[in-house]
Enzyme design. Sequence first.
Site, PDB file in Angstrom:
ATOM      1  CE  LYS A  88      -2.191  -1.025   3.877  1.00 51.49           C
ATOM      2  NZ  LYS A  88      -1.604  -2.326   4.257  1.00 51.49           N
ATOM      3  NE  ARG A 129      -3.634  -1.157  10.488  1.00 52.98           N
ATOM      4  CZ  ARG A 129      -2.581  -0.623   9.865  1.00 52.98           C
ATOM      5  NH1 ARG A 129      -2.631   0.587   9.376  1.00 52.98           N
ATOM      6  NH2 ARG A 129      -1.487  -1.331   9.715  1.00 52.98           N
ATOM      7  NE  ARG A 170       7.470  -3.365   5.942  1.00 54.76           N
ATOM      8  CZ  ARG A 170       6.153  -3.166   5.890  1.00 54.76           C
ATOM      9  NH1 ARG A 170       5.652  -2.421   4.918  1.00 54.76           N
ATOM     10  NH2 ARG A 170       5.350  -3.702   6.767  1.00 54.76           N
ATOM     11  NE  ARG A 228       7.103  -0.853   9.664  1.00 55.58           N
ATOM     12  CZ  ARG A 228       5.904  -0.671   9.132  1.00 55.58           C
ATOM     13  NH1 ARG A 228       5.807  -0.113   7.928  1.00 55.58           N
ATOM     14  NH2 ARG A 228       4.826  -1.046   9.758  1.00 55.58           N
ATOM     15  NE  ARG A 247       2.242  -4.437  11.187  1.00 53.90           N
ATOM     16  CZ  ARG A 247       3.069  -4.256  10.158  1.00 53.90           C
ATOM     17  NH1 ARG A 247       4.181  -4.955  10.076  1.00 53.90           N
ATOM     18  NH2 ARG A 247       2.787  -3.395   9.226  1.00 53.90           N
TER      19      ARG A 247
HETATM   20  P1  AMP Z   1       1.290   0.632   9.053  1.00 57.50           P
HETATM   21  O1  AMP Z   1       2.525   1.358   8.693  1.00 57.50           O
HETATM   22  O2  AMP Z   1       0.077   1.134   8.335  1.00 57.50           O
HETATM   23  O3  AMP Z   1       1.434  -0.853   8.946  1.00 57.50           O
HETATM   24  O4  AMP Z   1       1.020   0.943  10.594  1.00 57.50           O
HETATM   25  C1  AMP Z   1       1.951   0.606  11.594  1.00 57.50           C
HETATM   26  C2  AMP Z   1       1.257   0.501  12.951  1.00 57.50           C
HETATM   27  O5  AMP Z   1       0.679   1.762  13.299  1.00 57.50           O
HETATM   28  C3  AMP Z   1       0.100  -0.487  13.021  1.00 57.50           C
HETATM   29  O6  AMP Z   1       0.525  -1.803  13.262  1.00 57.50           O
HETATM   30  C4  AMP Z   1      -0.701   0.089  14.188  1.00 57.50           C
HETATM   31  O7  AMP Z   1      -0.067  -0.185  15.420  1.00 57.50           O
HETATM   32  C5  AMP Z   1      -0.589   1.578  13.944  1.00 57.50           C
HETATM   33  N1  AMP Z   1      -1.636   2.075  13.026  1.00 57.50           N
HETATM   34  C6  AMP Z   1      -1.457   2.630  11.800  1.00 57.50           C
HETATM   35  N2  AMP Z   1      -2.627   2.967  11.239  1.00 57.50           N
HETATM   36  C7  AMP Z   1      -3.581   2.611  12.133  1.00 57.50           C
HETATM   37  C8  AMP Z   1      -4.998   2.677  12.138  1.00 57.50           C
HETATM   38  N3  AMP Z   1      -5.679   3.183  11.097  1.00 57.50           N
HETATM   39  N4  AMP Z   1      -5.663   2.224  13.241  1.00 57.50           N
HETATM   40  C9  AMP Z   1      -4.998   1.728  14.300  1.00 57.50           C
HETATM   41  N5  AMP Z   1      -3.661   1.610  14.363  1.00 57.50           N
HETATM   42  C10 AMP Z   1      -2.955   2.054  13.295  1.00 57.50           C
END
Ligand code: AMP
Length: 187
Positions: free
Chosen positions: A13, A88, A127, A133, A144
């Site tokens: 994404k 989400r 990654r 990360r 996740r």
């Molecule tokens: P991402 O980079 O989108 O995978 O987000 C990394 C982490 O940030 C996720 O595993 C959550 O802990 C938090 N996070 C990001 N976006 C959201 C969201 N829309 N709702 C809840 N937690 C989020």
Amino acid sequence: MNLVLFGPPGAGKGTQAKRLVAERGWMQLSTGDMLREARKAGTELGNKVAAIMDRGDLVSDAIVIALIEERLPQAEAAGGAIFDGFPRTVAQAEALDALLEGRGAKIDAVVRLVVDQNELVERMARRAEEEGRADDTVEAFKTRLDNYNAQTAPLIPYYAEQGKVTDVDGMGGIEDVAARIAAALDD
Ligand code: AMP
């Protein structure tokens, strides 16, 4: 244009959102990036979410909705928003609909990147090496994926009922996937 780029962690994404920014001038709204920036800056918010993120759990709806709300005017000025990693949960999707409605707008399209589970795990491992990360460890990644299946996947029927979901094959190279997304958007 208000586009939701949808898919499990590791689906590509973020990569595809950045391409759309470069090609179409829209603004990427990645709550994950915003939260990582808050952590890097050492803000109160950043400190609050650090442990939750590292475990692979979701931060509260209120936090991410507020982050998105703040940036909607800027995205509007750019002519489009690409929601990446948001919404989400169904509660987030409902809040987003309400925020957009209040601005005379709506979600125009949801592109779902479809990638099989084995490929996701391989991409995550890559990654972890490249970006380091903390939430790309095997355990956090599993959390996740579990959270995605339990809390985020229900958004598919939510948006499908509104006739907004287009599935795009997310397997293969970045260029190939980008071409498929472009075809879906221009359709
Ligand atoms: P991402 O980079 O989108 O995978 O987000 C990394 C982490 O940030 C996720 O595993 C959550 O802990 C938090 N996070 C990001 N976006 C959201 C969201 N829309 N709702 C809840 N937690 C989020």
